[in-house]
Design an enzyme around this catalytic site. Structure first.
Site, PDB file in Angstrom:
ATOM      1  N   SER A 275       0.822  -1.209   0.000  1.00 44.15           N
ATOM      2  CA  SER A 275       0.000   0.000   0.000  1.00 44.15           C
ATOM      3  C   SER A 275       0.856   1.260   0.000  1.00 44.15           C
ATOM      4  CB  SER A 275      -0.996  -0.011   1.161  1.00 44.15           C
ATOM      5  OG  SER A 275      -0.332  -0.260   2.363  1.00 44.15           O
ATOM      6  N   TYR A 277       5.154   2.483  -1.162  1.00 45.96           N
ATOM      7  CA  TYR A 277       6.304   1.943  -1.869  1.00 45.96           C
ATOM      8  C   TYR A 277       7.626   2.264  -1.174  1.00 45.96           C
ATOM      9  CZ  TYR A 277       3.062   0.334  -5.334  1.00 45.96           C
ATOM     10  OH  TYR A 277       2.040  -0.334  -5.950  1.00 45.96           O
ATOM     11  N   LEU A 279      10.046  -0.327   1.143  1.00 45.07           N
ATOM     12  CA  LEU A 279      10.009  -1.740   1.508  1.00 45.07           C
ATOM     13  C   LEU A 279       9.698  -1.943   2.983  1.00 45.07           C
ATOM     14  CD1 LEU A 279      10.499  -4.542   0.067  1.00 45.07           C
ATOM     15  CD2 LEU A 279      12.555  -4.629   1.482  1.00 45.07           C
ATOM     16  N   HIS A 280       8.715  -2.792   3.266  1.00 45.52           N
ATOM     17  CA  HIS A 280       8.333  -3.089   4.642  1.00 45.52           C
ATOM     18  C   HIS A 280       7.847  -4.527   4.708  1.00 45.52           C
ATOM     19  CE1 HIS A 280       4.719  -1.605   2.576  1.00 45.52           C
ATOM     20  NE2 HIS A 280       4.000  -2.340   3.406  1.00 45.52           N
ATOM     21  N   VAL A 281       7.937  -5.090   5.905  1.00 46.07           N
ATOM     22  CA  VAL A 281       7.598  -6.493   6.118  1.00 46.07           C
ATOM     23  C   VAL A 281       6.591  -6.576   7.259  1.00 46.07           C
ATOM     24  CG1 VAL A 281       8.506  -8.762   6.773  1.00 46.07           C
ATOM     25  CG2 VAL A 281       9.870  -7.256   5.306  1.00 46.07           C
ATOM     26  N   HIS A 282       5.531  -7.379   7.063  1.00 49.15           N
ATOM     27  CA  HIS A 282       4.481  -7.538   8.060  1.00 49.15           C
ATOM     28  C   HIS A 282       4.801  -8.716   8.974  1.00 49.15           C
ATOM     29  CE1 HIS A 282       1.622  -5.078   5.514  1.00 49.15           C
ATOM     30  NE2 HIS A 282       2.529  -5.446   4.620  1.00 49.15           N
TER      31      HIS A 282
END
Lengths: 340, 340
Positions: A275, A277, A279-282
């Site tokens: 959602s 741009y 970079l991210h990690v859940h």
């Protein structure tokens, strides 16, 4: 989940020397509030629920026991004002169960077969609260927001990404200021669960806004990488393996230490499309069926690591599925390009 | 979803000449009933709900608004009998909404901010049915069945598969007779939505047992392949590309034609681990969050096709995540092998 927002100042942090791309986002202009933050419109009048006339059902969920209504209230001079009314049944409270079993208004046997039987049980009002949310007066934008949008799957090849998705991302004024505020400790610094400060291979782990941290059932954290040149899964190559390994290992360790949830009970994944741009990690509790954890959008970090180890250019070779809502501009772009 | 069952006779169909493996399942013996079919125990007594004393909560779901209780009923001579009681709030019925808004017993304002407000609404009993399911008398097995089981993620390498998972599968008497009955038209022949009769690259598409076919919201079909030598995703190689392409294309076409749901609105995927070891593919409505559609278990068929096209041995090289319930014997095998 949070998305855009205005970006004014460029960040002044130590940058990863391997950074290759310019930050297009810094020129962004358009401001968008965080989800759930009300605008500064004039205060609403008291809401006459009993006078609501229901126009249509915007959305309903049989599973969640929730329904979203578009209604209208007619004023004294005959004019109609739109409202959104959301009704949602509430979870059972364990401590009230004995009362519920004793004080039911009516119990009707529906079916009996051997040791199995089903009943209709009708509880008294005080034991059957419905959570009711009202948006009033509601604008067309509110109605659209709550209207069920069909989701369509698009299979994005690398060529599609270069020709359709990337130009679209670059044309949008997605601001990442809220991300930079966290990375620079200008906001939410007290919420940081873990940080690896390395500008190339480091990241910050914070609780997601959706998680109130009062129970572990819906545990939800986000790892935001320090480097600012990686937009999404599509940009990842073998170069990013140390960063991704750090996120997986240190993130799991930090969650185990702080919350007592072991790595084998965590779903650690990336969204494609994301959602925003950067970079991210859940990180979510495995038992929690978070929106966006289904196979058409979620990519397990462990799978991403393996794919990159097998083939450094895996995510520049492979088609990827995108689940796009009918009103998303990117879907229109795919349609214009004849890819749908 | 269905799993084991007794297999008596070996099937006598045209076989794919490329079939490599023997069917270990045919020697199986243990019979297991289909889910939801009651046993032939003596009829139960009427159930005194108001006298139930709640021992513990076996499971609850805040999202589904459901709670599973272990209770006991004390008889006239003081002896306790176990019962399982499942309470679940029911979805809203659109036609009853106007009544609900008018006839509420009480409405309490909780919060107001600008155009947003939330209320506690307390409806009359006739508008707040709770679906109640009783298993009485319940055995220890029933209690175990409904008890929440923690799920753990295991990362299964190819070596783990060969050394732990495959021997385990082979040691189990998983019967696939119900699958063979469908493939041979001995059962459910009138339910077949589509068939490609090719013994190597053909399959049968049938509605899943979980889908009652009365609404498309929870559309759920299963494609069962004709060939009997492919246990799961782990066995797939480039050799199976024609079969998998047939399933994706013909399956999507059949669903579009019969149910009017286009391919872009379908989630088409395989489970790993599957619940039975005869290759099958799930087709669910994209908007339906079916159990097992999350990234730790579901593999999109389109991704599987791309992976095999890039690397014929992809699924023999890559580690795969398995989500295993705490009481699953396979998890114990991984633990014994020191892999957890």
């Amino acid at each position: 989940m949070r998305s855009g927002g205005a970006s004014a100042a460029a960040a002044a942090m130590a940058e990863c020397p391997r950074t290759k791309r310019k930050r297009e986002e810094d020129e962004a202009d358009a401001a968008e509030p965080r989800d759930g933050v009300a605008s500064a419109a004039p205060a609403a009048a008291a809401f006459p629920l009993a006078e609501l006339s229901v126009r249509r059902v915007l959305r309903e969920s049989a599973r969640d026991k929730a329904i979203f209504l578009h209604g209208q209230v007619t004023g004294p001079s005959g004019e109609s004002t739109d409202a959104v009314v959301i009704l949602e049944k509430t979870p059972f409270q364990e401590e009230k169960i004995p009362e519920l079993l004793r004080k039911h208004a009516r119990l009707e046997l529906q079916m009996r077969n051997d040791i199995y039987s089903t009943y209709h049980l009708y509880p008294p009002p005080e034991l059957s609260e419905i959570k009711t949310t009202v948006v009033y007066p509601a604008t067309e934008k509110h109605l659209r927001k709550y209207l069920r949008q069909e989701v369509h799957l698009v299979r994005e090849t690398w060529e599609d990404y270069k020709n359709i998705t990337l130009p679209f991302i670059q044309s949008q004024s997605f601001s990442l200021q809220w991300v930079y505020n966290i990375l620079e400790k200008k906001a939410e610094a007290d919420r940081i669960i873990h940080e690896n400060p390395d500008p190339c291979d480091g990241f910050v782990l914070v609780p997601d806004f959706k998680w109130n941290q009062s129970q572990l059932d819906d545990l939800y954290l986000i790892a935001l990488v320090h480097r600012r040149d990686v937009k999404s899964l599509r940009d990842l190559t073998g170069e990013h393996l140390p960063l991704l390994r750090n996120i997986l290992r240190e993130g799991q360790e930090a969650v185990a230490e702080r919350f007592g949830v072991p790595g084998s009970r965590l779903r650690v994944y990336l969204h494609y499309q994301p959602s925003y741009y950067h970079l991210h990690v859940h990180f979510t509790a495995l038992g929690y069926e978070a929106a966006g954890s289904a196979a058409e959008r979620a990519h397990l970090l462990a799978d991403v690591l393996d794919n990159l180890a097998l083939d450094s250019r895996y995510y520049q070779r492979r088609a990827l599925t995108c689940a796009l809502r009918a009103d998303e501009p990117l879907l229109a772009k795919f349609r214009e390009a004849g890819r749908l």
